[in-house]
Design an enzyme around this catalytic site. Structure first.
Site, short mmCIF file in Angstrom:
data_model
loop_
_atom_site.label_atom_id
_atom_site.label_comp_id
_atom_site.label_asym_id
_atom_site.label_seq_id
_atom_site.Cartn_x
_atom_site.Cartn_y
_atom_site.Cartn_z
N ARG A 170 0.83 -1.20 0.00
CA ARG A 170 0.00 0.00 0.00
C ARG A 170 0.87 1.26 0.00
NH1 ARG A 170 -5.26 -0.06 1.96
NH2 ARG A 170 -4.94 1.80 3.23
N ARG A 187 9.93 5.47 -3.16
CA ARG A 187 10.31 6.39 -4.24
C ARG A 187 11.76 6.81 -4.14
NH1 ARG A 187 5.80 9.71 -2.58
NH2 ARG A 187 3.94 8.96 -3.65
N ARG A 204 -9.08 -6.19 13.25
CA ARG A 204 -8.38 -5.36 14.22
C ARG A 204 -9.31 -4.22 14.61
NH1 ARG A 204 -4.62 -7.24 17.10
NH2 ARG A 204 -3.44 -5.28 17.25
N ARG A 262 -0.12 5.69 16.26
CA ARG A 262 0.10 7.03 15.70
C ARG A 262 -0.70 8.06 16.47
NH1 ARG A 262 -2.58 5.49 9.85
NH2 ARG A 262 -4.58 4.85 10.66
N GLU A 269 -3.87 6.55 18.74
CA GLU A 269 -4.53 5.32 18.27
C GLU A 269 -3.86 4.10 18.88
OE1 GLU A 269 -5.04 4.91 14.06
OE2 GLU A 269 -5.57 7.03 13.84
N TYR A 321 -9.87 -4.94 2.80
CA TYR A 321 -9.17 -3.72 3.22
C TYR A 321 -9.31 -2.67 2.11
CZ TYR A 321 -5.18 -1.25 5.47
OH TYR A 321 -4.35 -0.36 6.12
N ASP A 329 -10.02 0.96 0.37
CA ASP A 329 -9.92 2.41 0.56
C ASP A 329 -11.26 3.02 0.17
OD1 ASP A 329 -7.31 2.50 1.49
OD2 ASP A 329 -6.46 2.56 -0.52
#
Ligand code: UDP
Length: 377
Positions: free
Chosen positions: A171, A175, A248, A279, A305, A353, A355
């Site tokens: 995901r 770069r 989860r 996070r 979280e 999962y 988006d």
């Protein structure tokens, strides 16, 4: 009155489906067990800040038709997701890019970075990655895996990286450029005014009943419509008869702080194993330019979280899409295929999962298919 569709769940799948069905001349009733619409994209106003109550949602897509679609219901700001990783107080840029490689290894050119990754990949002896650990090392090498991936992932998923599917880490882009944009997406932003307003616009003119638990009153509610669009957990629909699928869950510890700027960024990931949260989200930075109005607000709202294994009664957030759950899902799916009057959709209904953009794309297709008499599945 008998409706054409009963839509169970006022999240994105349900709202898009309902909107399209109404547009096609169908009668629709939307119900949700929560006291509000929006599903997990729900945002609420705290101190003038739109708080992402069920976790951060950053809209991003490569699908032009989906981008055009959502822009009918909201104007999007120019937010670009650039999370920062905090590993025991060392800060790194995400996703993995030249800023990250420079900080980690002191490398300056893309060639040096690529050589470093290749050297670490070779040393680990991975040719055909079979799990998340092997996939991560082969993408970015062992140093980045150890500092920025392993701890975070094991906290997030509660499982060793060797037991997680490789696709989860794919995901994230890798770069060899100085580009901190977390997503490889042509279009990205946050709806101005919050997601709740966007979903309310989708549901405009449609009857919505809140605080209605479909599974508690299934028979009676089924009687209200010709067809049901169910966006809750697929295993709950079948009373967990084949055993529960694993999810989860996330607990959010949200605080209003008496300061204008807590961490200077919307998302800071704590990638070490020792910090208990995964996070911290500072919600105001989703909505305001960093050095513009945001700093005029004297307060800020943050959410820590904490990830945990889901158990019956908790809110499911992430399906655990490993082989074992994949097998179980297939069995539930076979049961679902026998339900001619029910369509299962969304992250929970399809145990995927997804988006946000993929959910919207799917809901649009589903509505078209059902309208033309094809079952959507
Ligand atoms: N990940 C990581 N370190 C990070 C951020 C993400 O190792 O700092 C991994 C982790 O395994 C996570 C996956 O990448 O589950 C996908 O992250 P994403 O940000 O897409 O997750 P989401 O925002 O959906 O929670």
């Amino acid at each position: 009155m008998k409706y054409d569709y009963l839509v169970v769940g006022a999240g994105l799948f349900g709202a898009v489906f309902a909107h399209e069905a109404k547009k096609a001349g169908k009668s629709v009733l939307v119900i949700d067990r929560r006291p509000q619409i929006g599903g997990n994209v729900y945002t609420e106003d705290v101190e003038g800040i739109h708080v992402h109550k069920y976790g951060a949602h950053i809209f991003h897509t490569n699908l032009k038709h989906v981008w055009d679609y959502v822009n009918q219901f909201a104007t999007f700001n120019r937010f670009t997701n650039s999370p920062v990783a905090n590993y025991h107080g060392e800060l790194y840029s995400l996703p993995f890019n030249m800023y990250t490689f420079n900080k980690m290894w002191g490398v300056v050119t893309p060639q040096e970075a690529a050589a470093k990754i290749e050297e670490q990949r070779k040393a680990a002896g991975i040719t055909n990655p079979k799990n998340l650990e092997e996939q991560a090392i082969s993408l970015v090498g062992t140093d980045i895996y150890e500092k920025l991936i392993k701890g975070y992932t094991e906290k997030q998923w509660g499982r060793p990286c060797t037991e997680l599917p490789a696709f989860i880490i794919k995901r994230l882009p890798v770069r060899l450029t100085f580009d901190n944009n977390y997503f490889n997406a042509l279009y990205q932003g946050i709806p101005i005014g919050g997601y709740t307003k966007m979903v309310a616009n989708m549901l405009s003119g449609i009857e919505v009943r809140l605080n209605v638990d479909y599974l508690e009153d299934k028979e009676e509610l089924d009687g209200l419509a010709d067809h049901v669009i169910y966006t809750g957990p697929i295993d709950a629909y079948f009373h967990y008869d084949l055993g529960p699928l694993e999810y989860r869950s996330v607990r959010f510890e949200t605080e209003v702080l008496d300061m204008p700027n807590f961490q200077g960024n919307a998302a800071v990931n704590y990638t070490d194993r020792e910090t208990p949260w995964t996070r911290i989200i500072e919600h105001k930075w989703f909505e305001f330019g960093k050095d513009e109005e945001g700093n005029d607000l004297p307060k800020t709202v943050i959410s820590r979280e904490y990830s945990s294994e889901w158990k019956v009664g908790d809110e499911p957030y992430y399906p655990v899409n490993d082989a074992k759950n994949g097998e179980l899902y297939k069995k539930y799916r076979a049961l679902a295929d026998r339900e001619t009057k029910v369509t299962f959709g969304g992250r929970l209904g399809e145990y995927k999962y997804y988006d946000m953009d993929a959910v919207i794309d799917r809901a649009l297709k589903c509505e078209k298919e059902l309208l033309s008499g094809v079952s959507c599945g």
